[in-house]
Design a protein around this motif. Structure first.
Motif, PDB file in Angstrom:
ATOM      1  N   SER A   1       0.848  -1.192   0.000  1.00  0.00           N
ATOM      2  CA  SER A   1       0.000   0.000   0.000  1.00  0.00           C
ATOM      3  C   SER A   1       0.878   1.236   0.000  1.00  0.00           C
ATOM      4  N   ARG A   2       0.346   2.301  -0.579  1.00  0.00           N
ATOM      5  CA  ARG A   2       1.039   3.588  -0.510  1.00  0.00           C
ATOM      6  C   ARG A   2       0.820   4.269   0.833  1.00  0.00           C
ATOM      7  N   ARG A   3      -0.086   3.682   1.658  1.00  0.00           N
ATOM      8  CA  ARG A   3      -0.383   4.275   2.973  1.00  0.00           C
ATOM      9  C   ARG A   3      -0.444   3.155   4.019  1.00  0.00           C
TER      10      ARG A   3
ATOM     11  N   LEU B   1      -5.457   2.659  -0.654  1.00  0.00           N
ATOM     12  CA  LEU B   1      -6.169   2.286   0.564  1.00  0.00           C
ATOM     13  C   LEU B   1      -5.196   2.254   1.733  1.00  0.00           C
ATOM     14  N   VAL B   2      -5.666   2.648   2.895  1.00  0.00           N
ATOM     15  CA  VAL B   2      -4.842   2.616   4.099  1.00  0.00           C
ATOM     16  C   VAL B   2      -4.741   1.178   4.588  1.00  0.00           C
ATOM     17  N   LEU B   3      -3.515   0.723   4.842  1.00  0.00           N
ATOM     18  CA  LEU B   3      -3.310  -0.572   5.479  1.00  0.00           C
ATOM     19  C   LEU B   3      -2.954  -0.308   6.935  1.00  0.00           C
ATOM     20  N   MET B   4      -3.816  -0.753   7.827  1.00  0.00           N
ATOM     21  CA  MET B   4      -3.610  -0.532   9.258  1.00  0.00           C
ATOM     22  C   MET B   4      -3.657  -1.864   9.997  1.00  0.00           C
TER      23      MET B   4
ATOM     24  N   ALA C   1       9.063  -3.892   4.101  1.00  0.00           N
ATOM     25  CA  ALA C   1      10.044  -3.523   3.086  1.00  0.00           C
ATOM     26  C   ALA C   1       9.614  -2.248   2.369  1.00  0.00           C
ATOM     27  N   ALA C   2      10.528  -1.709   1.585  1.00  0.00           N
ATOM     28  CA  ALA C   2      10.211  -0.534   0.776  1.00  0.00           C
ATOM     29  C   ALA C   2       9.104  -0.868  -0.220  1.00  0.00           C
ATOM     30  N   HIS C   3       8.308   0.127  -0.539  1.00  0.00           N
ATOM     31  CA  HIS C   3       7.194  -0.047  -1.467  1.00  0.00           C
ATOM     32  C   HIS C   3       7.710  -0.535  -2.816  1.00  0.00           C
TER      33      HIS C   3
ATOM     34  N   GLU D   1       3.085   6.879   9.035  1.00  0.00           N
ATOM     35  CA  GLU D   1       2.504   6.345   7.804  1.00  0.00           C
ATOM     36  C   GLU D   1       3.472   6.512   6.637  1.00  0.00           C
ATOM     37  N   ARG D   2       3.650   5.454   5.847  1.00  0.00           N
ATOM     38  CA  ARG D   2       4.461   5.552   4.639  1.00  0.00           C
ATOM     39  C   ARG D   2       4.086   4.435   3.669  1.00  0.00           C
ATOM     40  N   ALA D   3       4.549   4.551   2.441  1.00  0.00           N
ATOM     41  CA  ALA D   3       4.367   3.484   1.454  1.00  0.00           C
ATOM     42  C   ALA D   3       5.276   2.315   1.820  1.00  0.00           C
ATOM     43  N   ALA D   4       4.745   1.094   1.694  1.00  0.00           N
ATOM     44  CA  ALA D   4       5.546  -0.064   2.111  1.00  0.00           C
ATOM     45  C   ALA D   4       4.956  -1.349   1.570  1.00  0.00           C
TER      46      ALA D   4
END
Length: 449
Positions: free
Chosen positions: A11-13, A52-55, A36-38, A20-23
């Motif tokens: 996800s970008r969020r 979409l937010v991944l929480m 890991a890095a996006h 919060e970051r892309a990952a």
């Protein structure tokens, strides 16, 4: 980087403990292996959520499942399906209103048996500290309950009596301090309640007058005094009145080990909005006015609450007596409890977003905070290596209007009916597996670590 035999959710969020970051979140064996890095992880098995937010899955430590004994009010299957639909992947079940209550080893065994094979999310259990069961507390503690709940005023059910007076409270707290257990307390003062006007009827203002702020503040003052005397770790349940906040601040400054929670309904609803006769809004302590609500938000933003949890406490529609459903609308006679397990996340997000808060704030209040309260940090409530891969794909911009037919609660009577909320749960994972509400459940029973 090849994926191998794991899966990755991208996800970008992504809401991480540091922000919060892309990952890319790599999952293997039901746990988060790495963040890991996006775009860094390749191969098959990648789910790309886009924006979409991944929480992390929410942790709700205040849920009344009611099974066994009052399964017609709510049960493990219906409650955990509602939880999963609302982005909640872990709940801790209250020791009442089931029959038997979880005040003995036998009561805990009955709970665990009733839950077998019926869990769409992971479930732990609270024990109860009531008059006459001091000898059971150590047995329940050894069996893995997450702490002990007590009432300082009548609970509403005969099989779970309240602690009457400081002597019983001190005895319970002394034993829990010896065990190293967490004491969670419903604090309303019975003398204040008895002295308050209680005319009954359908007017919400009359019901509110029957549960004044002083009922909370007097009880909390007494509880904090007993906590000072015993050294017990105490947690104040469902704070509705901002009048208790100065007491909590002073107690913490004095070194008292005290935390507190509040609930979505106290943060999103207000007394001025409650229609007369609509007893879906009845809870104890009650929903207070909008000015009080704003003080609760200020305290939440300042970090004064350890958690925001549902206090999901449903009953049958017949017991709610709502005029909307053809009942008398008598607030004094209706069952007190808010059904909100499935809609707590969007309800809180709707108001949080309006106040400039972020998804990371909501995760801190509703996932990491409750997990820490019950000793599940490092396992639940965070997207971090080693944690269970309990995850939620959340659309922070989606809107919906709450309809009873959408709810998985056994009795979908809720004050949120007809309200338009922001925030949609698009998908829920439990230990890396998508929760299929039409499939087989794969939730587990939890014990205190």
């Amino acid at each position: 980087m090849p994926l191998g035999d794991g899966v990755v959710i991208r996800s970008r969020r992504v809401v991480l403990p540091e922000g919060e970051r892309a990952a890319d979140v790599v999952v293997r064996g039901g746990r988060i292996e790495q963040v890991a890095a996006h775009g860094a992880v390749g191969g098959r098995g990648v789910t790309d959520l886009g924006a979409l937010v991944l929480m992390p899955g929410l942790v709700d430590t205040h849920v009344h499942v009611n099974e066994p004994g009052r399964t017609e009010w709510e049960g493990f299957a219906s409650a955990t399906r509602a939880a999963a639909a609302g982005g909640v992947t872990t709940i801790v079940d209250m020791p009442l209103n089931s029959v038997p209550p979880t005040t003995s080893s036998a009561g805990l065994s009955a709970k665990r048996k009733a839950a077998e094979g019926r869990l769409w999310v992971d479930v732990g259990f609270w024990g109860g500290a009531v008059p006459g069961n001091l000898g059971e507390l150590e047995l329940l503690h050894r069996a893995g309950v997450f702490g002990f709940k007590s009432f300082l005023a009548p609970s509403g059910v005969d099989e779970f009596p309240h602690l009457t007076g400081p002597a019983e409270l001190v005895a319970a707290l002394t034993e829990q301090a010896r065990l190293g257990a967490l004491a969670i307390v419903h604090a309303e003062d019975p003398a204040v309640l008895d002295a308050a006007p209680n005319v009954g009827g359908a007017r919400y203002r009359d019901f509110l007058a029957s549960r004044p702020d002083a009922a909370e503040s007097v009880a909390v003052a007494g509880l904090l005094d007993c906590a000072r005397r015993t050294g017990a770790r105490v947690h104040l349940l469902h704070v509705s009145s901002a009048a208790v906040l100065p007491l909590l601040r002073q107690a913490r400054a004095d070194g008292v080990r005290v935390t507190a929670e509040t609930c979505p309904h106290y943060l999103t609803l207000a007394a001025e909005q409650v229609p007369d006769g609509d007893t879906a809004f009845k809870c104890c302590p009650p929903i207070r006015d909008a000015a009080n609500r704003e003080l609760l938000w200020q305290a939440l933003a300042a970090g004064e609450f350890a958690a925001v949890v549902s206090d999901h406490s449903p009953s049958t529609s017949e017991l709610k007596l709502s005029q909307r459903l053809g009942g008398s609308g008598d607030f004094a006679a209706a069952w007190g409890g808010i059904a909100s397990l499935q809609v707590g996340l969007p309800a809180v997000w709707t108001e949080a977003r309006r106040r400039g808060h972020s998804p990371a704030d909501v995760v801190r209040w509703m996932a990491a905070g409750p997990a820490g309260l019950v000793g599940l940090s490092g396992v639940k409530g965070a997207i971090a290596p080693g944690c269970d891969a309990d995850l939620v794909a959340f659309d922070p911009d989606g809107e919906f209007t709450v309809r009873p037919e959408q709810l998985h609660h056994k009795n979908p009577v809720t004050p949120y009916t007809g309200r338009t909320l922001t925030g949609l749960v698009r998908r829920t994972w439990l230990r890396g597996r998508v929760v299929d509400l039409d499939g087989a459940p794969h939730g587990r029973q939890l014990v205190r670590r």
